[in-house]
Design an enzyme around this catalytic site. Sequence first.
Site, mmCIF file in Angstrom:
data_model
loop_
_atom_site.group_PDB
_atom_site.id
_atom_site.type_symbol
_atom_site.label_atom_id
_atom_site.label_comp_id
_atom_site.label_asym_id
_atom_site.label_seq_id
_atom_site.Cartn_x
_atom_site.Cartn_y
_atom_site.Cartn_z
ATOM 1 C CE LYS A 115 6.989 40.139 -9.337
ATOM 2 N NZ LYS A 115 6.204 39.388 -8.313
ATOM 3 C CB CYS A 164 -9.999 45.058 -8.740
ATOM 4 S SG CYS A 164 -10.266 44.346 -10.367
ATOM 5 C CD GLU A 190 -8.529 46.935 -3.091
ATOM 6 O OE1 GLU A 190 -7.304 47.143 -2.966
ATOM 7 O OE2 GLU A 190 -9.045 46.571 -4.162
HETATM 8 P P1 NAD Z 1 0.358 44.049 -5.085
HETATM 9 O O1 NAD Z 1 0.414 45.459 -5.549
HETATM 10 O O2 NAD Z 1 0.797 43.727 -3.718
HETATM 11 O O3 NAD Z 1 1.224 43.107 -6.033
HETATM 12 C C1 NAD Z 1 0.994 43.048 -7.433
HETATM 13 C C2 NAD Z 1 2.292 42.708 -8.135
HETATM 14 O O4 NAD Z 1 3.204 43.785 -7.953
HETATM 15 C C3 NAD Z 1 2.987 41.458 -7.607
HETATM 16 O O5 NAD Z 1 3.519 40.762 -8.707
HETATM 17 C C4 NAD Z 1 4.092 42.032 -6.725
HETATM 18 O O6 NAD Z 1 5.209 41.195 -6.579
HETATM 19 C C5 NAD Z 1 4.454 43.280 -7.506
HETATM 20 N N1 NAD Z 1 5.098 44.340 -6.719
HETATM 21 C C6 NAD Z 1 4.904 44.643 -5.417
HETATM 22 N N2 NAD Z 1 5.686 45.703 -5.073
HETATM 23 C C7 NAD Z 1 6.377 46.069 -6.175
HETATM 24 C C8 NAD Z 1 7.320 47.096 -6.465
HETATM 25 N N3 NAD Z 1 7.720 47.970 -5.537
HETATM 26 N N4 NAD Z 1 7.810 47.190 -7.731
HETATM 27 C C9 NAD Z 1 7.408 46.335 -8.685
HETATM 28 N N5 NAD Z 1 6.529 45.331 -8.465
HETATM 29 C C10 NAD Z 1 5.995 45.211 -7.233
HETATM 30 O O7 NAD Z 1 -1.151 43.582 -5.347
HETATM 31 P P2 NAD Z 1 -1.786 42.165 -4.973
HETATM 32 O O8 NAD Z 1 -1.943 42.111 -3.496
HETATM 33 O O9 NAD Z 1 -1.056 41.090 -5.693
HETATM 34 O O10 NAD Z 1 -3.220 42.279 -5.676
HETATM 35 C C11 NAD Z 1 -4.346 42.812 -5.080
HETATM 36 C C12 NAD Z 1 -4.564 44.239 -5.544
HETATM 37 O O11 NAD Z 1 -4.701 44.273 -6.962
HETATM 38 C C13 NAD Z 1 -5.827 44.868 -5.004
HETATM 39 O O12 NAD Z 1 -5.572 46.192 -4.638
HETATM 40 C C14 NAD Z 1 -6.772 44.839 -6.206
HETATM 41 O O13 NAD Z 1 -7.812 45.784 -6.201
HETATM 42 C C15 NAD Z 1 -5.824 45.064 -7.321
HETATM 43 N N6 NAD Z 1 -6.395 44.610 -8.583
HETATM 44 C C16 NAD Z 1 -6.815 45.543 -9.488
HETATM 45 C C17 NAD Z 1 -7.393 45.131 -10.689
HETATM 46 C C18 NAD Z 1 -7.866 46.136 -11.702
HETATM 47 O O14 NAD Z 1 -8.111 45.738 -12.826
HETATM 48 N N7 NAD Z 1 -7.996 47.407 -11.368
HETATM 49 C C19 NAD Z 1 -7.537 43.770 -10.950
HETATM 50 C C20 NAD Z 1 -7.099 42.844 -9.998
HETATM 51 C C21 NAD Z 1 -6.517 43.276 -8.811
#
Ligand code: NAD
Length: 489
Positions: free
Chosen positions: A179, A289, A392
């Site tokens: 997804k 991140c 963040e």
């Molecule tokens: P997000 O959590 O909003 O979304 C990520 C994914 O989760 C999307 O595909 C979204 O549709 C899905 N999602 C959202 N709510 C959900 C739920 N309740 N159940 C299942 N799926 C759900 O994150 P984002 O805004 O896309 O990405 C940015 C974030 O990702 C930042 O916090 C960043 O630090 C983090 N990040 C972490 C790493 C790492 O390796 N630690 C790497 C890249 C990004």
Amino acid sequence: MSSALTKIEHFIDGEYTQSVGAATFESINPSTGEPHALVASGDAADIDRAVTAARRAFEKGDWSSLSVAERCQYLKRIGDLIMERRRELAVAESTDNGKPISESFDGDILRSASNFHFFSQFAASHADEAYSGAVDERHVAIREPLGVCGLITPWNLPLYLATWKIAPALAMGNTIVLKPAEWTPYTAYLFADITRAAGLPPGVFNIVNGFGAKSAGEALTLHPDVRSISFTGETSTGKAIMRASADTLKKLSFELGGKGANIIFDDANLDEAIPTAVRAAFRNQGQICLAGSRLFVHQKVYDQVVERLVQRVKAIKVGDPLDASTQMGALVSREHLEKVLSYIEIGKKEGQLLTGGEPIGAQLGEKFKNGYFLSPSVFAGLKSNSRFLQEEIFGPTLPVVAFQDEEEAIALANNSPYGLSASIWSQDIDRLHRLSSRVKAGMIWINTWFLRDLRTPFGGQKSSGIGREGGRYSLEFFSEAKCISYKYR
Ligand code: NAD
């Protein structure tokens, strides 16, 4: 209008397909603010179709019962095909996400291919464990695939982070439902065609597009036939996924948010530390991140570092993501731009803005006037407990804070709910040893940033995650250990 838009569908059982209910949503090009694609919007019914196809493919066994070495041949082919379509994928990534084409081409897409090339070799040479007990007994620990693996990925490094999960999950014999983030579905869609061209059997790799909560993402976390969820995204989303997965007891891996400390001591090589601090804060518009998003500088060199830093930040070329000379593109969405702007207002109240922080689409010409461009900003005078330093922001904003001595640097770095990564700049080897053990983070860089070896553990402490990815850590997550004990006569 819609007829000119690229059509992005789900990929289920080897075929592109629309949603059961034919629902769609528009994907916006962040540099223009205009829609560029019409995306199939999946829900629980589409997730069920994809999981059923993945389960059928798993049980049929023409993927899961191949040897690891045979599966790794497919991985290599996929890596080669990504390289063949590198330009097309890079343009798609920059169009969908707003990042500069130089970063897509030399960063994201190259690394996506490397993920496949790396795991094709690493998994093939991964050995089982054997233990000899008494002279007449032997114990062998083997790894078996889990079954259907759910992968949920963010928008900041779309294909790169998806392939970082897909490659090891495939190598271990699983089938997949991905997804992708709703903001950036384009490259995953193109990638599905690559898996087909590489000859993956239908149902082994599936994609359902859509949103998170109360949509496709949540449905994947609730589905009883999904054995595991590997998730990269926000910490709050990780918590929601953990709750939703509890009833079906899924295996979970979480790569979550970060607020990396970048610590520069007075004996550091500033000619390297300053440009790297700029890259660490502003690459990918600060939407990484691992970004060095809190800069701590020893008071003796503080004034000099801030002056040189601000000069460099002012010189960053912000503009058309598809122009090869662009250094910073557009933020991913209007919502995200507004979130970052709200933090800039907080930063102005809590401290001083030294440069940037303005929406600048209108200055980039007619085509980009509605794009989500923001000039890179530097702040001073912020307290370690301020919201600006604690939360963040995930945008092009860098707070700089002075410290007096080593103890204070450690305390500042550790004063965070996150613990993903940190950089330390000094020439004193003893100090570097002391700090690298006392700073709470999953990854520490010494006199560098973003240096990676794909065999090493990747992941965070505290609110930055649970589990590790990379090398054997990925292979172990995407498999189940089984022990077979032999008694000889
Ligand atoms: P997000 O959590 O909003 O979304 C990520 C994914 O989760 C999307 O595909 C979204 O549709 C899905 N999602 C959202 N709510 C959900 C739920 N309740 N159940 C299942 N799926 C759900 O994150 P984002 O805004 O896309 O990405 C940015 C974030 O990702 C930042 O916090 C960043 O630090 C983090 N990040 C972490 C790493 C790492 O390796 N630690 C790497 C890249 C990004």
